[in-house]
Motif scaffolding. Structure first.
Motif, PDB file in Angstrom:
ATOM      1  N   SER A   1     -32.808  65.517 -18.879  1.00 17.85           N
ATOM      2  CA  SER A   1     -31.741  65.622 -17.715  1.00 17.85           C
ATOM      3  C   SER A   1     -32.583  65.917 -16.297  1.00 17.85           C
ATOM      4  CB  SER A   1     -30.556  66.719 -18.021  1.00 17.85           C
ATOM      5  OG  SER A   1     -30.029  66.843 -16.558  1.00 17.85           O
TER       6      SER A   1
ATOM      7  N   ASN B   1     -28.797  76.457 -24.169  1.00 18.59           N
ATOM      8  CA  ASN B   1     -28.728  76.752 -22.733  1.00 18.59           C
ATOM      9  C   ASN B   1     -27.873  77.899 -22.428  1.00 18.59           C
ATOM     10  OD1 ASN B   1     -26.750  74.700 -24.477  1.00 18.59           O
ATOM     11  ND2 ASN B   1     -25.213  75.427 -22.788  1.00 18.59           N
TER      12      ASN B   1
ATOM     13  N   MET C   1     -31.195  71.094 -30.844  1.00 17.20           N
ATOM     14  CA  MET C   1     -31.787  71.302 -29.555  1.00 17.20           C
ATOM     15  C   MET C   1     -33.030  71.980 -29.475  1.00 17.20           C
ATOM     16  SD  MET C   1     -28.575  74.184 -28.668  1.00 17.20           S
ATOM     17  CE  MET C   1     -28.626  73.532 -26.814  1.00 17.20           C
TER      18      MET C   1
HETATM   19  C1  LIG Z   1     -27.059  70.571 -19.077  1.00 20.86           C
HETATM   20  C2  LIG Z   1     -27.223  70.144 -20.572  1.00 20.86           C
HETATM   21  C3  LIG Z   1     -26.741  69.085 -20.842  1.00 20.86           C
HETATM   22  C4  LIG Z   1     -26.155  68.038 -20.018  1.00 20.86           C
HETATM   23  O1  LIG Z   1     -26.881  67.281 -19.187  1.00 20.86           O
HETATM   24  P1  LIG Z   1     -26.499  66.513 -17.991  1.00 20.86           P
HETATM   25  O2  LIG Z   1     -27.640  65.716 -17.459  1.00 20.86           O
HETATM   26  O3  LIG Z   1     -25.785  67.471 -16.997  1.00 20.86           O
HETATM   27  O4  LIG Z   1     -25.372  65.423 -18.749  1.00 20.86           O
HETATM   28  C5  LIG Z   1     -26.978  68.684 -22.215  1.00 20.86           C
HETATM   29  N1  LIG Z   1     -27.549  69.851 -23.130  1.00 20.86           N
HETATM   30  C6  LIG Z   1     -28.020  70.727 -22.568  1.00 20.86           C
HETATM   31  C7  LIG Z   1     -28.788  71.870 -23.713  1.00 20.86           C
HETATM   32  C8  LIG Z   1     -27.979  71.215 -21.294  1.00 20.86           C
HETATM   33  O5  LIG Z   1     -28.395  72.093 -20.827  1.00 20.86           O
END
Ligand SMILES: *Cc1c(COP(=O)(O)O)cnc(C)c1O
Length: 395
Positions: free
Chosen positions: A206, A158, A154
């Protein structure tokens, strides 16, 4: 009653008013409501034009070509499509085996997918990050195997806000012709992304993490090279056969408008939000037993993860803290874990004990946060923590 101060921007952001206005223009009869795949009339052509304009706006945010953008329903679907789509292609070519490398602090939308792939016969290595929540490229390199075909790390975590050095990781994967996927849901619109400088082959986005609507996202798929993503949703062959389904014009337009705004505000937002984060930290740093889980350097400006206990006899637990901090809308660990009481695997991976992880909170600041709200939050946190620690001493 006054509404709680919203400090959970890492869970989701409100839609920017400018974005909502754009979306509104794609819903009703007098707007751009048609099916973008309708080729036989003006309504369809106009809807297609809207969708393609938005695709370009999303591509521009990450310095990609618009032909490299595949619309999805969000980063969860983008991650599923990337990882399963590449694994399926690999299996078709190699019949068996295949090794996937990921970090151990990926979002569940990556970890649950690779666990499923493991059940399908692939082998998976999960790399622990360092104490800041950053994956060490050298550690990653030493875990590459002869049959490693996919690496997924990543961009920004998050829970912590820690930033990975994706460019350094891609130098390793490129040299070995390993495909590199990056979940950029938390970095897009917060820090500059250039897919060419990062060297990624696939990148998940997203909209609702950068002031666009929920229910729309994108997967960047590099055109150069031989990246073949097998479709996971069949039916109609939309999106160059990678993802079927009628495109939601209002959602695509919303994500496009949000991407353009995010790019416009990238530096000013980051600077202002970073100042608010340090204002918050400076206002509570002297509280007894507080620990800053988010490193000041190598993290995005909007996230501050904090532990309120250093050991089990001092401090207070996260659930009690959250319940007492009702004036603030924040989350314990990450929103995806807040339904369960198990301590955050991310915080444990950077070395926190169960008790410390359980006494941690994630505060995330965004575009609409004000200095007054931060002052209010400082006072709330100070009052609640002091009260809880006093109670503990008295019992
Ligand atoms: C929010 C998030 C997701 C999921 O995204 P959605 O659009 O809600 O499915 C995936 N990876 C990370 C790092 C996120 O912060």
């Amino acid at each position: 009653m006054r509404k709680p101060v919203y400090l959970d921007y890492a869970a989701t952001t409100p839609v920017a008013p400018e974005v909502a206005a754009q979306m509104q223009s794609c819903l009703t009869l007098d707007g751009c409501f048609a099916n973008p795949a309708s080729r036989s009339h003006l309504y369809g052509w106009q809807a297609e034009e809207k969708v393609e304009e938005a695709r370009l706006q999303v591509a521009n945010l990450i310095n990609a070509d618009s032909r490299e953008i595949v619309w999805t329903s969000g980063a969860t679907e983008s991650n599923n499509l990337a990882l399963k789509g590449i694994a399926e292609t690999y299996r078709q070519q190699h019949k068996n085996g295949g090794h996937i490398l990921v970090s151990s602090i990926e979002h569940k939308a990556v970890l649950d997918v690779v666990a499923w792939l493991e059940g399908q016969g692939f082998s998976v290595t999960r790399l622990a990050p360092d104490s800041r929540g950053v994956v060490d490229p050298q550690t990653l390199e030493s875990n590459v195997r002869a049959d490693t075909f996919l690496v997924s790390v990543m961009h920004v975590n998050n829970e912590l806000g820690s930033i990975n050095d994706i460019a350094a990781i891609s130098r390793i994967t490129r040299a070995r012709e390993i495909i590199l996927h990056c979940d950029a849901a938390q970095s897009a619109g917060k820090i500059a992304i250039d897919v060419n400088k990062l060297g990624v082959d696939l990148l998940s986005l997203s909209a609702h993490k950068f002031y666009g609507p929920k229910g729309i996202g994108a997967l960047y798929v590099r055109r150069a090279g031989d990246i073949k993503v097998a479709s996971q949703i069949h039916g109609g062959g939309h999106e160059r056969n990678m993802r079927s389904g009628t495109l939601p014009t209002h959602q695509c337009t919303g994500m496009g408008a949000a991407a353009e705004l995010a790019q416009q505000y990238l530096n000013s937002d980051a600077q202002r939000i970073g100042q608010l984060r340090e204002q918050l930290w400076n206002g509570i740093a002297d509280l007894p037993n507080i620990r800053r889980n988010t490193a000041k350097e190598s993290s995005i400006s909007g996230i501050l993860n904090l532990a309120f206990a250093v050991n089990e006899t001092q401090g207070c637990d996260g659930e009690t803290l959250l319940l007492s901090l009702r004036a603030l809308a924040i989350s314990s660990g990450s929103a995806c874990n807040s339904a369960s009481m198990s301590p955050s695997y991310v915080l444990k991976a950077i070395g926190l004990s169960d008790a410390q992880a359980q006494a941690s909170l994630r505060i995330s600041i965004g575009r609409y946060t004000t200095a007054e709200e931060i002052e209010f939050s400082i006072n709330e946190i100070r009052t609640v923590v002091n009260q809880l620690q006093k109670n503990r001493v008295n019992t």
